[in-house]
Design a protein around this motif. Structure first.
Motif, PDB file in Angstrom:
ATOM      1  N   LYS A 161      -9.271   1.548  14.624  1.00 50.07           N
ATOM      2  CA  LYS A 161      -7.820   1.571  14.577  1.00 50.07           C
ATOM      3  C   LYS A 161      -7.278   0.206  14.184  1.00 50.07           C
ATOM      4  O   LYS A 161      -7.632  -0.808  14.769  1.00 50.07           O
TER       5      LYS A 161
ATOM      6  N   GLY B 125      -4.460  -2.740  13.816  1.00 51.00           N
ATOM      7  CA  GLY B 125      -3.361  -3.248  14.616  1.00 51.00           C
ATOM      8  C   GLY B 125      -2.063  -3.112  13.837  1.00 51.00           C
ATOM      9  O   GLY B 125      -1.979  -2.388  12.847  1.00 51.00           O
ATOM     10  N   LYS B 126      -1.043  -3.825  14.271  1.00 49.84           N
ATOM     11  CA  LYS B 126       0.236  -3.800  13.576  1.00 49.84           C
ATOM     12  C   LYS B 126       0.132  -4.638  12.314  1.00 49.84           C
ATOM     13  O   LYS B 126      -0.160  -5.819  12.357  1.00 49.84           O
TER      14      LYS B 126
ATOM     15  N   VAL C 240      -9.591  -8.351  18.567  1.00 50.33           N
ATOM     16  CA  VAL C 240      -8.903  -7.209  19.167  1.00 50.33           C
ATOM     17  C   VAL C 240      -7.413  -7.520  19.223  1.00 50.33           C
ATOM     18  O   VAL C 240      -7.005  -8.671  19.114  1.00 50.33           O
ATOM     19  N   LYS C 241      -6.626  -6.485  19.415  1.00 49.67           N
ATOM     20  CA  LYS C 241      -5.163  -6.620  19.509  1.00 49.67           C
ATOM     21  C   LYS C 241      -4.613  -7.435  18.350  1.00 49.67           C
ATOM     22  O   LYS C 241      -3.790  -8.318  18.528  1.00 49.67           O
ATOM     23  N   PHE C 242      -5.086  -7.126  17.153  1.00 52.21           N
ATOM     24  CA  PHE C 242      -4.688  -7.936  16.007  1.00 52.21           C
ATOM     25  C   PHE C 242      -3.463  -7.375  15.303  1.00 52.21           C
ATOM     26  O   PHE C 242      -3.125  -6.213  15.409  1.00 52.21           O
ATOM     27  N   ARG C 243      -2.806  -8.265  14.609  1.00 55.08           N
ATOM     28  CA  ARG C 243      -1.695  -7.920  13.741  1.00 55.08           C
ATOM     29  C   ARG C 243      -1.971  -8.575  12.395  1.00 55.08           C
ATOM     30  O   ARG C 243      -2.740  -9.533  12.326  1.00 55.08           O
TER      31      ARG C 243
ATOM     32  N   GLY D  24      -5.224 -12.288  16.203  1.00 58.57           N
ATOM     33  CA  GLY D  24      -5.438 -11.470  17.386  1.00 58.57           C
ATOM     34  C   GLY D  24      -6.124 -12.248  18.481  1.00 58.57           C
ATOM     35  O   GLY D  24      -5.987 -13.472  18.570  1.00 58.57           O
ATOM     36  N   SER D  25      -6.898 -11.539  19.287  1.00 56.65           N
ATOM     37  CA  SER D  25      -7.582 -12.133  20.430  1.00 56.65           C
ATOM     38  C   SER D  25      -9.078 -11.907  20.352  1.00 56.65           C
ATOM     39  O   SER D  25      -9.537 -10.892  19.828  1.00 56.65           O
TER      40      SER D  25
ATOM     41  N   ALA E 105     -12.506 -10.733  21.664  1.00 54.98           N
ATOM     42  CA  ALA E 105     -12.884  -9.643  22.558  1.00 54.98           C
ATOM     43  C   ALA E 105     -13.660 -10.136  23.774  1.00 54.98           C
ATOM     44  O   ALA E 105     -13.725  -9.450  24.789  1.00 54.98           O
TER      45      ALA E 105
ATOM     46  N   GLY F 146     -10.622 -13.697  25.133  1.00 59.24           N
ATOM     47  CA  GLY F 146      -9.185 -13.501  25.004  1.00 59.24           C
ATOM     48  C   GLY F 146      -8.451 -14.613  24.275  1.00 59.24           C
ATOM     49  O   GLY F 146      -7.239 -14.543  24.087  1.00 59.24           O
TER      50      GLY F 146
ATOM     51  N   ASP G  13      -6.976 -16.916  21.271  1.00 57.90           N
ATOM     52  CA  ASP G  13      -6.412 -16.560  19.969  1.00 57.90           C
ATOM     53  C   ASP G  13      -7.432 -16.823  18.860  1.00 57.90           C
ATOM     54  O   ASP G  13      -8.077 -17.872  18.850  1.00 57.90           O
TER      55      ASP G  13
END
Length: 80
Positions: free
Chosen positions: A2, A4-5, A41-44, A57-58, A60, A63, A65
Motif C-alpha cells: 500500500k 502512502g499519501k 513506513v508511514k511514507f508520503r 517516512g519513518s 520500520a 521510527g 525519520d
C-alpha cells in the motif's frame, strides 16, 4: 504494498514503477540511527524540482525519520 499519501504527480510517477521494484525501493532505505538499510513506513511522497519522487517516512525498526529519492527524472528524460 500500500502506498502512502502521494501528490498527484508523485502518484503517477510511482505508479509507473513495477510493483516488484516499488517493494525493493521501500525495503532499502538507509536509517542514520540504525546505520543499516530498513523498510520505510508511514511514507508520503512528492516530486522535487528535478522531477524525482521524494519519499519521506519513518524507519520500520526505530521510527526515526528517513527519506528515499527515486530518480524518476532520468526515466522521463530518456523518453524525450
Amino acid at each position: 504494498m500500500k502506498a502512502g499519501k502521494l501528490t498527484t504527480q508523485a502518484a503517477v510517477l510511482w505508479g509507473a514503477i513495477p510493483l516488484t521494484t516499488q517493494k525493493r525501493i521501500l525495503a532499502n532505505v538507509f536509517c542514520v540511527k540504525c546505520l543499516v538499510s530498513v523498510q520505510i513506513v508511514k511514507f508520503r511522497g512528492d516530486v522535487d524540482k528535478r522531477g524525482d519522487v521524494i519519499l519521506k517516512g519513518s524507519c520500520a525498526v526505530c521510527g526515526h525519520d528517513v527519506v528515499r529519492v527515486v530518480e524518476t527524472s532520468e526515466i522521463q528524460n530518456a523518453n524525450n
